[in-house]
Write a protein that holds these residues in place. Structure first.
Motif, PDB file in Angstrom:
ATOM      1  N   PRO A  37       0.810  -1.228   0.000  1.00 51.91           N
ATOM      2  CA  PRO A  37       0.000   0.000   0.000  1.00 51.91           C
ATOM      3  C   PRO A  37       0.838   1.270   0.000  1.00 51.91           C
ATOM      4  O   PRO A  37       0.419   2.284  -0.562  1.00 51.91           O
ATOM      5  CB  PRO A  37      -0.818  -0.115   1.299  1.00 51.91           C
ATOM      6  CG  PRO A  37      -0.873  -1.574   1.592  1.00 51.91           C
ATOM      7  CD  PRO A  37       0.428  -2.127   1.108  1.00 51.91           C
ATOM      8  N   LEU A  38       2.024   1.224   0.635  1.00 50.21           N
ATOM      9  CA  LEU A  38       2.869   2.421   0.709  1.00 50.21           C
ATOM     10  C   LEU A  38       3.235   2.953  -0.667  1.00 50.21           C
ATOM     11  O   LEU A  38       3.502   4.140  -0.835  1.00 50.21           O
ATOM     12  CB  LEU A  38       4.156   2.121   1.489  1.00 50.21           C
ATOM     13  CG  LEU A  38       4.050   2.090   3.011  1.00 50.21           C
ATOM     14  CD1 LEU A  38       5.372   1.627   3.605  1.00 50.21           C
ATOM     15  CD2 LEU A  38       3.674   3.460   3.555  1.00 50.21           C
ATOM     16  N   VAL A  98       7.661   7.495  -4.886  1.00 45.32           N
ATOM     17  CA  VAL A  98       7.677   7.099  -3.475  1.00 45.32           C
ATOM     18  C   VAL A  98       9.034   6.492  -3.117  1.00 45.32           C
ATOM     19  O   VAL A  98       9.616   6.796  -2.068  1.00 45.32           O
ATOM     20  CB  VAL A  98       6.543   6.086  -3.176  1.00 45.32           C
ATOM     21  CG1 VAL A  98       6.627   5.592  -1.724  1.00 45.32           C
ATOM     22  CG2 VAL A  98       5.183   6.717  -3.433  1.00 45.32           C
ATOM     23  N   ILE A  99       9.566   5.645  -3.998  1.00 45.83           N
ATOM     24  CA  ILE A  99      10.876   5.012  -3.746  1.00 45.83           C
ATOM     25  C   ILE A  99      11.976   6.061  -3.671  1.00 45.83           C
ATOM     26  O   ILE A  99      12.824   6.038  -2.772  1.00 45.83           O
ATOM     27  CB  ILE A  99      11.184   3.969  -4.844  1.00 45.83           C
ATOM     28  CG1 ILE A  99      10.227   2.786  -4.734  1.00 45.83           C
ATOM     29  CG2 ILE A  99      12.632   3.492  -4.744  1.00 45.83           C
ATOM     30  CD1 ILE A  99      10.250   1.853  -5.931  1.00 45.83           C
ATOM     31  N   ARG A 112      12.111   7.809   4.779  1.00 40.91           N
ATOM     32  CA  ARG A 112      10.721   7.416   5.057  1.00 40.91           C
ATOM     33  C   ARG A 112       9.869   7.725   3.837  1.00 40.91           C
ATOM     34  O   ARG A 112      10.207   8.615   3.052  1.00 40.91           O
ATOM     35  CB  ARG A 112      10.169   8.158   6.268  1.00 40.91           C
ATOM     36  CG  ARG A 112      10.121   9.674   6.120  1.00 40.91           C
ATOM     37  CD  ARG A 112       9.526  10.334   7.350  1.00 40.91           C
ATOM     38  NE  ARG A 112       9.506  11.787   7.262  1.00 40.91           N
ATOM     39  CZ  ARG A 112       8.567  12.493   6.643  1.00 40.91           C
ATOM     40  NH1 ARG A 112       7.584  11.874   6.014  1.00 40.91           N
ATOM     41  NH2 ARG A 112       8.613  13.819   6.635  1.00 40.91           N
ATOM     42  N   PRO A 113       8.769   6.996   3.635  1.00 39.01           N
ATOM     43  CA  PRO A 113       7.895   7.290   2.503  1.00 39.01           C
ATOM     44  C   PRO A 113       7.127   8.582   2.740  1.00 39.01           C
ATOM     45  O   PRO A 113       7.023   9.045   3.876  1.00 39.01           O
ATOM     46  CB  PRO A 113       6.952   6.073   2.456  1.00 39.01           C
ATOM     47  CG  PRO A 113       6.950   5.552   3.852  1.00 39.01           C
ATOM     48  CD  PRO A 113       8.295   5.841   4.423  1.00 39.01           C
ATOM     49  N   PRO A 114       6.565   9.188   1.690  1.00 35.75           N
ATOM     50  CA  PRO A 114       5.859  10.466   1.856  1.00 35.75           C
ATOM     51  C   PRO A 114       4.591  10.357   2.704  1.00 35.75           C
ATOM     52  O   PRO A 114       4.127  11.345   3.246  1.00 35.75           O
ATOM     53  CB  PRO A 114       5.516  10.873   0.414  1.00 35.75           C
ATOM     54  CG  PRO A 114       5.627   9.638  -0.391  1.00 35.75           C
ATOM     55  CD  PRO A 114       6.641   8.787   0.279  1.00 35.75           C
ATOM     56  N   PHE A 115       4.033   9.131   2.835  1.00 35.42           N
ATOM     57  CA  PHE A 115       2.805   8.953   3.607  1.00 35.42           C
ATOM     58  C   PHE A 115       3.023   7.963   4.746  1.00 35.42           C
ATOM     59  O   PHE A 115       2.329   6.959   4.857  1.00 35.42           O
ATOM     60  CB  PHE A 115       1.658   8.460   2.710  1.00 35.42           C
ATOM     61  CG  PHE A 115       1.341   9.395   1.588  1.00 35.42           C
ATOM     62  CD1 PHE A 115       0.907  10.679   1.853  1.00 35.42           C
ATOM     63  CD2 PHE A 115       1.483   8.999   0.276  1.00 35.42           C
ATOM     64  CE1 PHE A 115       0.610  11.559   0.815  1.00 35.42           C
ATOM     65  CE2 PHE A 115       1.184   9.866  -0.761  1.00 35.42           C
ATOM     66  CZ  PHE A 115       0.756  11.152  -0.490  1.00 35.42           C
ATOM     67  N   LEU A 143       5.110  12.571  -7.994  1.00 39.12           N
ATOM     68  CA  LEU A 143       4.104  12.430  -6.939  1.00 39.12           C
ATOM     69  C   LEU A 143       2.919  13.374  -7.159  1.00 39.12           C
ATOM     70  O   LEU A 143       2.535  14.148  -6.282  1.00 39.12           O
ATOM     71  CB  LEU A 143       4.754  12.664  -5.576  1.00 39.12           C
ATOM     72  CG  LEU A 143       5.815  11.624  -5.180  1.00 39.12           C
ATOM     73  CD1 LEU A 143       6.510  12.026  -3.890  1.00 39.12           C
ATOM     74  CD2 LEU A 143       5.200  10.232  -5.050  1.00 39.12           C
ATOM     75  N   VAL A 144       2.362  13.310  -8.345  1.00 39.41           N
ATOM     76  CA  VAL A 144       1.145  14.059  -8.693  1.00 39.41           C
ATOM     77  C   VAL A 144      -0.015  13.072  -8.664  1.00 39.41           C
ATOM     78  O   VAL A 144       0.025  12.033  -9.333  1.00 39.41           O
ATOM     79  CB  VAL A 144       1.272  14.709 -10.087  1.00 39.41           C
ATOM     80  CG1 VAL A 144      -0.047  15.304 -10.531  1.00 39.41           C
ATOM     81  CG2 VAL A 144       2.362  15.770 -10.078  1.00 39.41           C
TER      82      VAL A 144
END
Length: 436
Positions: free
Chosen positions: A141-142, A165-166, A174-177, A215-216
């Protein structure tokens, strides 16, 4: 398969430690029992967990991996099955995968992150069945694109979001979320709030631009594959390859000729360009002796480039003084054009920062802001003395900006060469097409 269960048994292999697991598969380290005692990784896929769509995807994975031979993709050596599982016997990568590499180091230098980005291979997602009959999402999910989380139709562009994300995770640890639950993660991904980089972080202008375009949330506005592959941060022309050393050598031959003829500015530029290929050549070379020889050359050319930098700066001072006088005249002549005056002022600030030794990305940004405006002004300026002086000022600022850009690249090259000396991990981290 429950994580506490013993590894399954295969006649030809001894399965040992568990390397990882996902929704459909568990991966074990294994040894071949006879002959070479070859070390492999065996992905065990439970038949009970497979529905129609996931069976199709598994078969597609096997079909693709059987034909792929690539230095950055894990090789599928064989596959077997029994009443419980399907087994994919794969090349074992001692360095682990990228996620393990990030976890052990927390954050990666921008240059290392770029190398990994250059090694990604695309095109697998387009072969996968996007939905199963229960509309169950697959993958971590990440890394899921918003259109997947929102259960909309999606295509290969979801890969571009995942790459964003990677890249974010490699740079910031850390991931953006980052979330404590799937519900919280889903809310963040669905949100319309713009993605922001962690406060206080320093990344290059090209890196920031690529991250924010990957990341749009709306796939129609997201960077395209064509734009991604030609983006200056991805910079595929400078990825490690068999041609890297050849390109570096050709440039340095020209640099030496210019150096010997006294054309120091051109020599400096060529040395800098050659170093941009020498470092990828170092990454590509696996023979220790040849790698040491290349490293020695890199040190030699970096040293000469530093010497030339001082000499060129000294010879430029007289020209810069003349340009300053012309700039003052141009400002006096442009009192009726506030937009032109503002652009000239930005250029003056950039020059002041540059001459104070502030050779940073921020200074380069100021040069480029000024030039963007001045070029528009130049295009609409009628023939006359002001246009002649403005044209010379644009040339002067372009020369300064280009010189600064080369210094920034040289500094990055030095940093990357130093990172290679310090970091024992110099080989590629391989990726595998996997059912998570």
């Amino acid at each position: 398969m429950a994580s506490g269960c013993a590894p399954p048994k295969l006649e030809e292999f001894i399965l040992t430690e568990k390397l990882g697991s996902g929704t459909y598969a568990t991966v074990y380290k294994a040894y071949r029992k006879v002959n070479s005692r070859e070390v492999v990784a065996i992905k065990c896929v439970s038949k009970k967990s497979l529905n129609k769509a996931s069976v199709e995807n598994l078969l597609t994975e096997i079909e693709i991996l059987k034909t792929v031979r690539h230095p950055h993709i894990v090789q599928l050596k064989d596959f077997q099955w029994d009443s419980e599982n399907i087994y994919l016997i794969m090349e074992f990568c001692a360095g682990g995968d990228l996620s393990h590499f990030i976890r052990t180091r927390r954050v990666l230098p921008e240059g290392v992150a770029r190398r990994f980005l250059q090694q990604l291979d695309f095109g697998f997602a387009q072969h996968m069945s996007p939905w199963d009959e229960k509309h169950v999402l697959r993958g971590s999910p990440l890394y899921m694109a918003p259109e997947m989380v929102c259960r909309q139709q999606y295509d290969a562009r979801v890969d571009l979001w995942s790459v964003g994300v990677i890249l974010y995770e490699t740079l910031f640890g850390r991931p953006p979320f980052a979330s404590k639950s799937f519900t919280e993660l889903e809310e963040k991904i669905r949100s319309n709030k713009a993605i922001e980089l962690p406060p206080g972080t320093r990344v290059s202008r090209e890196c920031r631009d690529l991250l924010l375009r990957l990341l749009v949330r709306d796939p129609e506005r997201r960077i395209t594959f064509e734009e991604f592959f030609t983006h200056p941060f991805v910079d595929l022309d400078h990825m490690p390859s068999a041609e890297s050393l050849e390109k570096a050598t050709a440039l340095v031959v020209d640099a030496v000729k210019k150096d010997q003829s006294g054309d120091l500015s051109s020599a400096l530029s060529l040395y800098c360009k050659s170093l941009e290929y020498f470092v990828p050549a170092l990454h590509y070379e696996s023979d220790r002796r040849r790698k040491a020889a290349i490293r020695s050359k890199v040190t030699q050319y970096l040293s000469r480039a530093e010497e030339l930098k001082l000499l060129v700066a000294k010879s430029n001072r007289a020209n810069f003084e003349q340009a300053k006088s012309a700039r003052d005249i141009l400002k006096e002549m442009s009192q009726d054009k506030p937009r032109l005056l503002a652009a000239l002022e930005i250029g003056s600030v950039a020059i002041a920062k540059d001459e104070e030794g502030d050779d940073s990305e921020e200074t380069l940004d100021l040069y480029q802001q000024s030039l963007g405006e001045l070029l528009l002004m130049l295009a609409s300026e009628p023939q006359g003395r002001r246009r002649t002086i403005l044209h010379k000022e644009v040339q002067n600022l372009m020369s300064r900006a280009e010189y600064l850009k080369e210094q920034l690249k040289m500094r990055e090259t030095q940093k990357e060469a130093a990172t290679m000396d310090q970091d024992p991990f110099s080989e590629s981290v391989k990726s595998s097409c996997s059912l998570q």
